[in-house]
Design a protein around this motif. Structure first.
Motif, PDB file in Angstrom:
ATOM      1  N   GLU A   1      14.339   3.547  -6.830  1.00 26.46           N
ATOM      2  CA  GLU A   1      15.143   3.560  -7.856  1.00 26.46           C
ATOM      3  C   GLU A   1      14.847   4.053  -9.234  1.00 26.46           C
ATOM      4  N   LEU A   2      15.548   4.598  -9.908  1.00 23.54           N
ATOM      5  CA  LEU A   2      15.297   5.330 -11.275  1.00 23.54           C
ATOM      6  C   LEU A   2      16.041   4.926 -12.216  1.00 23.54           C
ATOM      7  N   ASN A   3      15.764   4.696 -13.553  1.00 26.86           N
ATOM      8  CA  ASN A   3      16.377   4.568 -14.668  1.00 26.86           C
ATOM      9  C   ASN A   3      17.124   5.764 -15.221  1.00 26.86           C
ATOM     10  N   LEU A   4      18.422   5.843 -14.529  1.00 28.88           N
ATOM     11  CA  LEU A   4      19.100   7.343 -14.813  1.00 28.88           C
ATOM     12  C   LEU A   4      19.510   7.575 -16.114  1.00 28.88           C
ATOM     13  N   HIS A   5      19.840   6.481 -16.934  1.00 28.79           N
ATOM     14  CA  HIS A   5      20.085   6.414 -18.346  1.00 28.79           C
ATOM     15  C   HIS A   5      19.000   7.082 -19.151  1.00 28.79           C
ATOM     16  N   ALA A   6      17.700   6.641 -18.938  1.00 32.81           N
ATOM     17  CA  ALA A   6      16.684   6.963 -19.793  1.00 32.81           C
ATOM     18  C   ALA A   6      16.196   8.569 -19.424  1.00 32.81           C
ATOM     19  N   ILE A   7      16.354   8.594 -18.040  1.00 36.37           N
ATOM     20  CA  ILE A   7      15.911  10.185 -17.747  1.00 36.37           C
ATOM     21  C   ILE A   7      16.873  11.185 -17.953  1.00 36.37           C
ATOM     22  N   LEU A   8      18.031  11.029 -17.949  1.00 34.42           N
ATOM     23  CA  LEU A   8      19.260  11.962 -18.431  1.00 34.42           C
ATOM     24  C   LEU A   8      19.385  12.097 -19.864  1.00 34.42           C
ATOM     25  N   HIS A   9      18.771  11.334 -20.708  1.00 34.85           N
ATOM     26  CA  HIS A   9      18.866  11.371 -21.999  1.00 34.85           C
ATOM     27  C   HIS A   9      17.686  12.155 -22.405  1.00 34.85           C
ATOM     28  N   GLU A  10      16.773  12.398 -21.767  1.00 34.59           N
ATOM     29  CA  GLU A  10      15.482  13.441 -21.841  1.00 34.59           C
ATOM     30  C   GLU A  10      16.054  14.805 -22.048  1.00 34.59           C
ATOM     31  N   THR A  11      15.243  15.522 -22.860  1.00 30.56           N
ATOM     32  CA  THR A  11      15.386  16.810 -22.909  1.00 30.56           C
ATOM     33  C   THR A  11      14.393  17.658 -22.244  1.00 30.56           C
ATOM     34  N   ALA A  12      14.899  18.600 -21.247  1.00 26.78           N
ATOM     35  CA  ALA A  12      14.043  19.272 -20.541  1.00 26.78           C
ATOM     36  C   ALA A  12      13.571  20.528 -21.225  1.00 26.78           C
ATOM     37  N   GLY A  13      12.387  21.124 -21.211  1.00 30.56           N
ATOM     38  CA  GLY A  13      12.044  22.396 -21.893  1.00 30.56           C
ATOM     39  C   GLY A  13      12.779  23.582 -21.618  1.00 30.56           C
ATOM     40  N   ALA A  14      12.756  24.621 -22.045  1.00 30.53           N
ATOM     41  CA  ALA A  14      13.460  25.727 -21.861  1.00 30.53           C
ATOM     42  C   ALA A  14      12.974  26.198 -20.673  1.00 30.53           C
ATOM     43  N   LEU A  15      13.799  26.866 -19.751  1.00 31.53           N
ATOM     44  CA  LEU A  15      13.367  27.443 -18.474  1.00 31.53           C
ATOM     45  C   LEU A  15      12.720  28.928 -18.757  1.00 31.53           C
ATOM     46  N   VAL A  16      11.520  29.136 -18.376  1.00 30.64           N
ATOM     47  CA  VAL A  16      10.763  30.218 -18.375  1.00 30.64           C
ATOM     48  C   VAL A  16      10.493  30.862 -17.061  1.00 30.64           C
TER      49      VAL A  16
ATOM     50  N   GLY B   1       0.598  -1.076  -0.030  1.00 27.41           N
ATOM     51  CA  GLY B   1       0.005   0.167  -0.101  1.00 27.41           C
ATOM     52  C   GLY B   1       0.817   1.228   0.036  1.00 27.41           C
ATOM     53  N   ARG B   2       2.148   1.078  -0.020  1.00 26.75           N
ATOM     54  CA  ARG B   2       3.013   2.351   0.058  1.00 26.75           C
ATOM     55  C   ARG B   2       4.209   2.403  -0.966  1.00 26.75           C
ATOM     56  N   THR B   3       3.712   1.881  -2.394  1.00 28.58           N
ATOM     57  CA  THR B   3       4.670   1.793  -3.258  1.00 28.58           C
ATOM     58  C   THR B   3       3.977   2.545  -4.568  1.00 28.58           C
ATOM     59  N   ALA B   4       4.972   3.206  -5.238  1.00 29.56           N
ATOM     60  CA  ALA B   4       4.366   3.720  -6.505  1.00 29.56           C
ATOM     61  C   ALA B   4       5.368   3.576  -7.685  1.00 29.56           C
ATOM     62  N   HIS B   5       4.839   3.270  -9.008  1.00 35.19           N
ATOM     63  CA  HIS B   5       5.917   3.430 -10.282  1.00 35.19           C
ATOM     64  C   HIS B   5       5.864   5.030 -10.188  1.00 35.19           C
ATOM     65  N   VAL B   6       7.075   5.034 -10.931  1.00 33.78           N
ATOM     66  CA  VAL B   6       7.411   6.584 -11.483  1.00 33.78           C
ATOM     67  C   VAL B   6       7.253   6.649 -12.821  1.00 33.78           C
ATOM     68  N   LEU B   7       6.615   7.401 -13.523  1.00 32.63           N
ATOM     69  CA  LEU B   7       6.265   7.316 -14.991  1.00 32.63           C
ATOM     70  C   LEU B   7       6.647   8.933 -15.529  1.00 32.63           C
ATOM     71  N   LEU B   8       7.500   8.606 -16.261  1.00 31.31           N
ATOM     72  CA  LEU B   8       8.002   9.904 -17.306  1.00 31.31           C
ATOM     73  C   LEU B   8       7.299   9.837 -18.761  1.00 31.31           C
ATOM     74  N   ASP B   9       6.446  10.857 -19.109  1.00 32.87           N
ATOM     75  CA  ASP B   9       5.574  10.635 -20.087  1.00 32.87           C
ATOM     76  C   ASP B   9       5.013   9.350 -20.384  1.00 32.87           C
ATOM     77  N   ASP B  10       4.389   8.858 -19.371  1.00 37.02           N
ATOM     78  CA  ASP B  10       3.653   7.393 -19.335  1.00 37.02           C
ATOM     79  C   ASP B  10       4.427   6.174 -19.521  1.00 37.02           C
ATOM     80  N   VAL B  11       5.912   6.456 -19.385  1.00 34.19           N
ATOM     81  CA  VAL B  11       6.562   5.152 -19.321  1.00 34.19           C
ATOM     82  C   VAL B  11       7.382   4.990 -18.071  1.00 34.19           C
ATOM     83  N   VAL B  12       7.279   3.855 -17.379  1.00 31.66           N
ATOM     84  CA  VAL B  12       7.825   3.579 -16.199  1.00 31.66           C
ATOM     85  C   VAL B  12       9.251   3.862 -16.197  1.00 31.66           C
ATOM     86  N   VAL B  13       9.948   4.609 -15.297  1.00 36.39           N
ATOM     87  CA  VAL B  13      11.384   4.743 -15.354  1.00 36.39           C
ATOM     88  C   VAL B  13      11.827   4.523 -13.788  1.00 36.39           C
TER      89      VAL B  13
END
Length: 804
Positions: free
Chosen positions: A690-705, A655-667
């Motif tokens: 635990e996070l898939n650092l390889h996938a996360i760091l290859h994502e491009t963040a939007g421009a800082l506004v 009851g205290r566990t969650a998947h982390v999804l980035l753009d609907d993909v489990v990371v």
């Protein structure tokens, strides 16, 4: 490897060298001298004495009053408590004024009313390790040979007038595991000739083949086996000089025959073994692979169960030695031995290493066989041992050697040009200087058509490719002499890649959040290897693991971090906040190697806040762990693209566990460790992610506004909803945000209630909604209109009702 400079001087003259300067030169040439040990500790007033009288102390049963002749006009009275002191012995006497290791000062004293003018010493009291002292003297004073001259310095007799180098050898330099190998190295450094030991003796007319025959049934594992027979040996102590050099090398003297095999081991780097011929109960030696489950008792009195991969020396029926590792107790040389069979052999390094590691049985012999011995010294070492047994054990060497020799001794040929050397080193060394260096190293070299043709000596198993020769030339020329230059093609400065820069952001953020970095083994047990894995794939197992606990490459970082937490909590460090960035290993690629994927994981247990002065404490909980993850994505500019879903993961709290999804993909995932696992690990409430650092760091963040702070007021509305218990807050927030439109800027949960006045299958959830427009002041009608849309959407999509 311990190297006596006094002994080394027998092979290459170094007695005119400063030992500390020479140690520095050896280190700079590529073999690190880890320590320079002065064995005598600058001791003085330590002389040879003779016990003329020895009587029991009248006031102490364990003390003896000794009258000792130390070379002066009068005898010196010395009280001694050693159990083996006796009249007529030549002993080591430390006189008043002497300072022994440990700053132990010898003074005149009275013991139970009797004067004592000195001390009769054991070797341990002179700084010699107890493990290398002969067993008969391990519990008492050391007795010198009869020819020791009274009054002379005792340090000369026991070899403490010596300086010993402690080498920290890399695995490739097995040649330096022998005195001759070290002599070749030092001779090259000093450009001095090597004096090889002369091997010469007169054999008797009887032939070795009349006593023994050799048969090899496993020639791949043992291509060369030679046996020599020495008759009428007289077992006794080895000469004092030999005992001294063995002790300086860290080996305990036993008797003349065993000491000779150890001496040749150190001198030539070739392990030998001596069998008691009469105990063999056979005239044949058969070398074969062991039978599965076969047993034998080794010299350390341990029964060993063998496998079919172990190589054994047998008498034709039963094993008498474990090849290359240790002899058998059933053929051991003892004080009753009269005829000795000397074994000199070449054993396959991989076979010896496999047996040694499986049995956990490391010896000086196995260490050398594992790395590869010089095939051209095997027979010579056997002859050297026979010579010394004839000289120091009174033995008679039978003529000839019984051997089977199918060993390939062809040297490895290496061809390279001087230009290749200079191009790799970035410097200019003349061909003449290169040939001089190789000549000093005793590496045979000829020049044809401007190229060096090198036949690598078999004693140097590390010389196999042209780069090895480049290294030899570079180190002997001097690494310090390699010029410092910038690459010619360098036009831009180096910098971190985007991935590397982001990885640093991750580490900096987590450390700023209060977590400490951990580095754990990539190897774990098979049972733990896939536990908590975000992605499972084929396991990669080691063929020869150190242990079952380190036999398989991991597919998750979490199990190792939980072990770190257990280790800390067991030592009363009950708050553990640790993270790790590292690789997991998945499946196999086309080259047969596993795919490496970088992950980031953390383990958190104990106190998150502990301000004793303010009386404020807060334990780590799910929301703390989730908050760290949310902050990490915010730091990377990905927060708006991340959402969380309740998850069921083996080993995690249901009851205290969650998947982390980035753009609907489990990371990854975040949550509490299952109570059963916590109990197994002796942990209290523990949270991990635990996070898939390889996938996360290859994502491009939007421009800082950046947005200007609004000059117009905002309006807040609170709503309390009653919904079904299985309705998640995240679902409600999504509905509110979507229905609120552009005027709704913030949605914040501030209350959750379950209990009285709420149905058992329902819960009350309260949100604070903030409306504003950065260009104008909102009217009440606009806010009410937007708020009504929110309430309607909640009613229709979540079946929510307003709490009265």
């Amino acid at each position: 490897m311990l190297v006596s400079t006094k002994w080394l001087n027998d092979y290459v003259k170094i007695d005119d060298q400063d030992v500390f300067e020479l140690a520095e030169r050896i280190t700079r040439s590529g073999i690190e001298v880890d320590a320079v040990l002065v064995r005598g500790h600058d001791m003085q007033n330590v002389v040879v004495g003779e016990v003329m009288e020895c009587e029991k102390h009248p006031e102490a049963d364990r003390l003896n009053i000794c009258q000792v002749n130390v070379g002066g006009e009068e005898l010196q009275q010395i009280i001694c408590g050693a159990p083996n002191v006796a009249k007529g012995q030549k002993v080591i006497a430390a006189l008043p004024g002497a300072v022994l290791p440990g700053n132990f000062k010898i003074k005149k004293a009275k013991l139970r009313g009797e004067a004592s003018h000195g001390m009769i010493c054991s070797l341990q009291e002179l700084g010699v390790e107890g493990k290398v002292v002969a067993k008969e003297f391990a519990e008492g004073i050391y007795v010198l040979p009869e020819d020791a001259k009274v009054g002379d310095s005792a340090l000369d007799y026991i070899g403490l007038d010596d300086v010993v180098y402690e080498f920290d050898l890399t695995p490739n330099r097995s040649d330096a595991l022998s005195m001759l190998g070290v002599a070749f190295e030092v001779g090259a450094i000093l450009d001095r000739p090597i004096q090889m030991p002369a091997v010469q003796y007169d054999p008797i007319s009887e032939r070795a083949s009349d006593y023994i025959s050799v048969q090899i049934d496993a020639k791949e594992q043992n291509p060369l086996y030679a046996a020599k027979v020495v008759k009428n040996v007289k077992i006794g102590p080895s000469p004092m000089w030999m005992q001294n050099v063995l002790m300086s090398a860290g080996i305990r003297p036993h008797n003349n025959v065993v000491d000779i095999t150890n001496f040749v081991l150190l001198e030539f780097g070739q392990p030998l073994h001596a069998f008691d011929y009469d105990k063999l109960n056979s005239k044949e030696i058969v070398v074969r692979l062991a039978e599965e489950g076969e047993k034998m008792t080794t010299l350390d009195e341990q029964e060993r169960e063998l496998t079919a991969s172990d190589l054994v020396i047998t008498n034709g029926k039963e094993p008498v030695a474990l090849a290359g590792v240790m002899g058998g107790g059933n053929s051991e040389v003892t004080e009753n031995t009269t005829t000795v069979v000397i074994e000199a052999a070449y054993f396959d390094p991989a076979t010896v290493r496999r047996t040694s590691r499986r049995l956990g049985l490391r010896s000086d012999s196995s260490a050398r066989f594992e790395k590869g011995v010089d095939p051209n010294r095997v027979l010579l070492a056997g002859e050297r041992a026979a010579q010394l047994m004839a000289q120091y054990a009174g033995g008679e060497v039978c003529e000839g050697t019984v051997s089977i020799d199918e060993l390939d001794r062809t040297p490895k040929r290496i061809i390279l040009s001087p230009d290749d050397v200079n191009n790799r080193l970035g410097m200019k060394i003349s061909l003449t200087e290169m040939l001089s260096i190789l000549g000093r190293l005793n590496i045979p070299t000829t020049v044809e058509n401007g190229k060096m043709i090198i036949d690598a000596p078999t004693r140097r198993v590390d010389l196999a490719i042209p780069e090895d020769i480049v290294e030899e030339i570079a180190r002997m020329s001097g690494y310090d002499n390699i010029p410092k230059t910038l690459p010619v093609t360098a036009t831009t400065p180096g910098k971190l890649t985007n991935y590397q820069a982001k990885r640093r952001i991750v580490r900096r953020y987590l450390e700023g959040a209060g977590l400490y970095q951990a580095i754990t083994y990539s190897l774990t047990s098979e049972a733990k290897s896939q536990r908590y894995a975000i992605e499972e794939d084929t396991l990669t197992k080691l063929m020869m693991p150190m242990s079952e606990e380190h036999s398989t490459l991991r597919q998750s970082l979490v199990p190792s971090l939980l072990d770190v937490a257990t280790y800390n909590v067991a030592r009363r460090n009950e708050t553990v906040l640790m993270y790790e960035t590292g690789s997991v290993y998945l499946g196999k690629q086309e080259d047969g190697l596993p795919r490496e994927v970088e992950r980031v994981a953390a383990v958190m247990t104990g106190d998150w806040l502990n301000h004793m002065w303010q009386g404020e404490t807060k334990k780590v909980d799910f929301f703390v762990a989730k908050g760290v993850v949310e902050g990490l994505f915010a730091e990377l500019g990905l927060a708006q693209r991340v959402r969380y879903e309740a998850a069921s993961i083996d080993g995690m709290h249901p009851g205290r566990t969650a998947h982390v999804l980035l753009d609907d993909v489990v990371v990854g995932f975040v949550g509490q460790v299952h109570p059963t696992v916590q109990k197994e690990q002796d942990l209290k409430d523990t949270f991990v992610f635990e996070l898939n650092l390889h996938a996360i760091l290859h994502e491009t963040a939007g421009a800082l506004v950046y947005e200007q702070v609004s000059r117009y007021p905002s309006i807040s509305r609170d709503i309390a909803l009653v919904v079904k218990r299985d309705t998640t807050v995240a679902t409600l927030q999504e509905i509110i945000q979507e229905a609120g439109g552009k005027l709704l800027k913030h949605v914040r949960l501030f209350d959750l209630y379950e209990g009285d006045n709420v149905a058992a299958d329902e819960k009350s959830v309260a949100f604070s909604l903030t409306y504003f427009d950065s260009t104008r002041t909102l009217t009440d009608e606009e806010v009410v209109q937007a708020h009504d849309k929110v309430l309607k959407a909640l009613t229709e999509k979540a079946n929510a009702t307003l709490r009265a």
